[in-house]
Design a protein around this motif. Structure first.
Motif, PDB file in Angstrom:
ATOM      1  N   LEU A  11       0.816  -1.214   0.000  1.00 37.18           N
ATOM      2  CA  LEU A  11       0.000   0.000   0.000  1.00 37.18           C
ATOM      3  C   LEU A  11       0.849   1.263   0.000  1.00 37.18           C
ATOM      4  O   LEU A  11       0.539   2.227  -0.706  1.00 37.18           O
ATOM      5  N   GLU A  12       1.913   1.274   0.785  1.00 40.32           N
ATOM      6  CA  GLU A  12       2.740   2.484   0.849  1.00 40.32           C
ATOM      7  C   GLU A  12       3.366   2.788  -0.504  1.00 40.32           C
ATOM      8  O   GLU A  12       3.483   3.952  -0.893  1.00 40.32           O
ATOM      9  N   GLU A  13       3.748   1.739  -1.240  1.00 38.46           N
ATOM     10  CA  GLU A  13       4.317   1.958  -2.570  1.00 38.46           C
ATOM     11  C   GLU A  13       3.247   2.418  -3.551  1.00 38.46           C
ATOM     12  O   GLU A  13       3.503   3.263  -4.428  1.00 38.46           O
ATOM     13  N   ILE A  14       2.049   1.872  -3.392  1.00 40.32           N
ATOM     14  CA  ILE A  14       0.936   2.319  -4.235  1.00 40.32           C
ATOM     15  C   ILE A  14       0.618   3.782  -3.961  1.00 40.32           C
ATOM     16  O   ILE A  14       0.391   4.570  -4.888  1.00 40.32           O
ATOM     17  N   PHE A  15       0.634   4.163  -2.695  1.00 41.72           N
ATOM     18  CA  PHE A  15       0.337   5.553  -2.354  1.00 41.72           C
ATOM     19  C   PHE A  15       1.416   6.504  -2.884  1.00 41.72           C
ATOM     20  O   PHE A  15       1.121   7.642  -3.240  1.00 41.72           O
ATOM     21  N   SER A  70       2.366  10.862  -7.042  1.00 38.29           N
ATOM     22  CA  SER A  70       3.051  11.419  -8.216  1.00 38.29           C
ATOM     23  C   SER A  70       2.147  11.433  -9.446  1.00 38.29           C
ATOM     24  O   SER A  70       2.089  12.438 -10.168  1.00 38.29           O
ATOM     25  N   ILE A  71       1.429  10.330  -9.670  1.00 38.37           N
ATOM     26  CA  ILE A  71       0.538  10.271 -10.831  1.00 38.37           C
ATOM     27  C   ILE A  71      -0.663  11.194 -10.633  1.00 38.37           C
ATOM     28  O   ILE A  71      -1.076  11.907 -11.560  1.00 38.37           O
ATOM     29  N   GLY A  72      -1.211  11.214  -9.431  1.00 39.77           N
ATOM     30  CA  GLY A  72      -2.389  12.039  -9.173  1.00 39.77           C
ATOM     31  C   GLY A  72      -2.140  13.516  -9.348  1.00 39.77           C
ATOM     32  O   GLY A  72      -2.974  14.241  -9.905  1.00 39.77           O
ATOM     33  N   ALA A 111     -10.315  13.838 -17.967  1.00 39.06           N
ATOM     34  CA  ALA A 111     -10.155  15.215 -18.441  1.00 39.06           C
ATOM     35  C   ALA A 111      -8.771  15.482 -19.026  1.00 39.06           C
ATOM     36  O   ALA A 111      -8.572  16.470 -19.733  1.00 39.06           O
ATOM     37  N   THR A 112      -7.802  14.602 -18.737  1.00 39.53           N
ATOM     38  CA  THR A 112      -6.467  14.779 -19.344  1.00 39.53           C
ATOM     39  C   THR A 112      -6.489  14.480 -20.831  1.00 39.53           C
ATOM     40  O   THR A 112      -5.587  14.895 -21.564  1.00 39.53           O
ATOM     41  N   GLY A 113      -7.491  13.714 -21.274  1.00 44.32           N
ATOM     42  CA  GLY A 113      -7.534  13.297 -22.674  1.00 44.32           C
ATOM     43  C   GLY A 113      -6.571  12.168 -22.987  1.00 44.32           C
ATOM     44  O   GLY A 113      -6.425  11.780 -24.141  1.00 44.32           O
ATOM     45  N   ASN A 114      -5.923  11.628 -21.947  1.00 45.02           N
ATOM     46  CA  ASN A 114      -4.937  10.556 -22.127  1.00 45.02           C
ATOM     47  C   ASN A 114      -5.508   9.279 -21.511  1.00 45.02           C
ATOM     48  O   ASN A 114      -5.679   9.189 -20.296  1.00 45.02           O
ATOM     49  N   ARG A 115      -5.787   8.286 -22.342  1.00 44.61           N
ATOM     50  CA  ARG A 115      -6.439   7.068 -21.859  1.00 44.61           C
ATOM     51  C   ARG A 115      -5.527   6.238 -20.958  1.00 44.61           C
ATOM     52  O   ARG A 115      -6.019   5.450 -20.144  1.00 44.61           O
ATOM     53  N   VAL A 116      -4.216   6.415 -21.095  1.00 44.68           N
ATOM     54  CA  VAL A 116      -3.299   5.675 -20.223  1.00 44.68           C
ATOM     55  C   VAL A 116      -3.448   6.153 -18.784  1.00 44.68           C
ATOM     56  O   VAL A 116      -3.429   5.351 -17.840  1.00 44.68           O
ATOM     57  N   TYR A 117      -3.626   7.457 -18.580  1.00 46.17           N
ATOM     58  CA  TYR A 117      -3.868   7.977 -17.232  1.00 46.17           C
ATOM     59  C   TYR A 117      -5.158   7.369 -16.659  1.00 46.17           C
ATOM     60  O   TYR A 117      -5.242   7.073 -15.467  1.00 46.17           O
ATOM     61  N   ARG A 154      -1.708  21.084  -9.553  1.00 49.67           N
ATOM     62  CA  ARG A 154      -0.701  20.096  -9.136  1.00 49.67           C
ATOM     63  C   ARG A 154      -0.407  20.225  -7.637  1.00 49.67           C
ATOM     64  O   ARG A 154      -0.336  19.216  -6.917  1.00 49.67           O
ATOM     65  N   ALA A 155      -0.238  21.449  -7.175  1.00 55.96           N
ATOM     66  CA  ALA A 155       0.054  21.677  -5.754  1.00 55.96           C
ATOM     67  C   ALA A 155      -1.118  21.239  -4.883  1.00 55.96           C
ATOM     68  O   ALA A 155      -0.928  20.623  -3.828  1.00 55.96           O
ATOM     69  N   ALA A 156      -2.333  21.556  -5.305  1.00 58.71           N
ATOM     70  CA  ALA A 156      -3.516  21.186  -4.528  1.00 58.71           C
ATOM     71  C   ALA A 156      -3.674  19.668  -4.477  1.00 58.71           C
ATOM     72  O   ALA A 156      -4.021  19.096  -3.439  1.00 58.71           O
ATOM     73  N   ALA A 157      -3.416  19.008  -5.598  1.00 50.93           N
ATOM     74  CA  ALA A 157      -3.520  17.547  -5.636  1.00 50.93           C
ATOM     75  C   ALA A 157      -2.462  16.905  -4.753  1.00 50.93           C
ATOM     76  O   ALA A 157      -2.738  15.926  -4.037  1.00 50.93           O
ATOM     77  N   GLU A 158      -1.251  17.450  -4.793  1.00 53.13           N
ATOM     78  CA  GLU A 158      -0.182  16.920  -3.945  1.00 53.13           C
ATOM     79  C   GLU A 158      -0.570  17.035  -2.464  1.00 53.13           C
ATOM     80  O   GLU A 158      -0.382  16.093  -1.683  1.00 53.13           O
TER      81      GLU A 158
END
Length: 230
Positions: free
Chosen positions: A95-99, A104-106, A155-161, A209-213
């Motif tokens: 879980l810690e590695e997933i988080f 970073s991805i979020g 909303a990114t328009g990127n299906r991989v995300y 980005r800052a708010a998500a972090e």
């Protein structure tokens, strides 16, 4: 009432073999003992063993070659993110590695969403965010929160995300009842997430980005604290 699933002998054997592989009892690259010997050792029929093997082959833990045998696959070298739900069930330390990846991805997804979201997507995000505040219980709040993040990825328009987001949620949502601490109060959950949506609405990538972090760090700490308190 929903009928609870009943474990079959194949389910039990699959779980046992899975644990033996993931714990290193059967190391990556090694061949399992002959089927007859293994079946006798576990006290099952060879038919049952074959069914369990089939599931673990499909899961990416084993590979079978006719006339050669069944080998443990090096999943850390060859496996994909689809293994994460199984790995988390085996070892909560994942879980810690997933988080870490979630943070970073979020945050990157939020930044991309701010730059690329359409007007319709921004409106939809606000609607989904309101569902967080309206959640009737912690589970409803958490699931509403999840839908906001899925919408951010779209909303990114990127299906991989989108697929990465789905994979991360698939990894820990089955145990979400143990990670519900940030969602006990619907208004507080809303307040933590609202700055992310607001920054995306304004098209401000740096702020998003800052708010998500900040959001992901805070909720991670609350989730792990709640998990440790159990």
């Amino acid at each position: 009432m929903e009928t609870l699933p009943r474990e079959t002998i194949v389910d039990v054997l699959e779980d046992r073999l899975q644990k033996d592989v993931l714990s290193g009892r059967h190391p990556a690259g090694s061949y399992l003992p002959p089927e007859r010997e293994l079946a006798d050792g576990y006290g099952v029929t060879r038919t049952t063993l074959k069914h369990a093997f089939g599931r673990l082959v499909q899961a990416g833990l084993l590979e079978t070659r006719h006339g050669v045998g069944t080998r443990v696959r090096d999943f850390l070298r060859l496996g994909g993110a689809d293994l994460l739900p199984m790995l988390v069930r085996h070892d909560a330390g994942w879980l810690e590695e997933i988080f870490e990846v979630r943070r970073s991805i979020g945050s990157l997804i939020a930044e991309r969403a701010a730059a690329r979201a359409t007007r319709t997507q921004r409106v939809a995000l606000r609607t989904l965010l309101e569902a967080v505040r309206a959640g009737a219980d912690p589970d409803a709040v958490q699931l509403a929160d999840v839908e906001v993040h899925r919408a951010l990825a779209r909303a990114t328009g990127n299906r991989v995300y989108v697929l990465l987001t789905n994979t991360l949620f698939n990894a820990y949502l089955p145990m979400r009842s143990h990670l519900a601490h940030p969602f006990q109060d619907a208004r507080e959950a809303f307040a933590r997430l609202e700055p992310v949506v607001a920054a995306v609405e304004q098209g401000d990538g740096d702020a998003a980005r800052a708010a998500a972090e900040a959001y992901l760090t805070a909720t991670e700490q609350l989730m792990l604290a709640g998990l440790g308190a159990r």
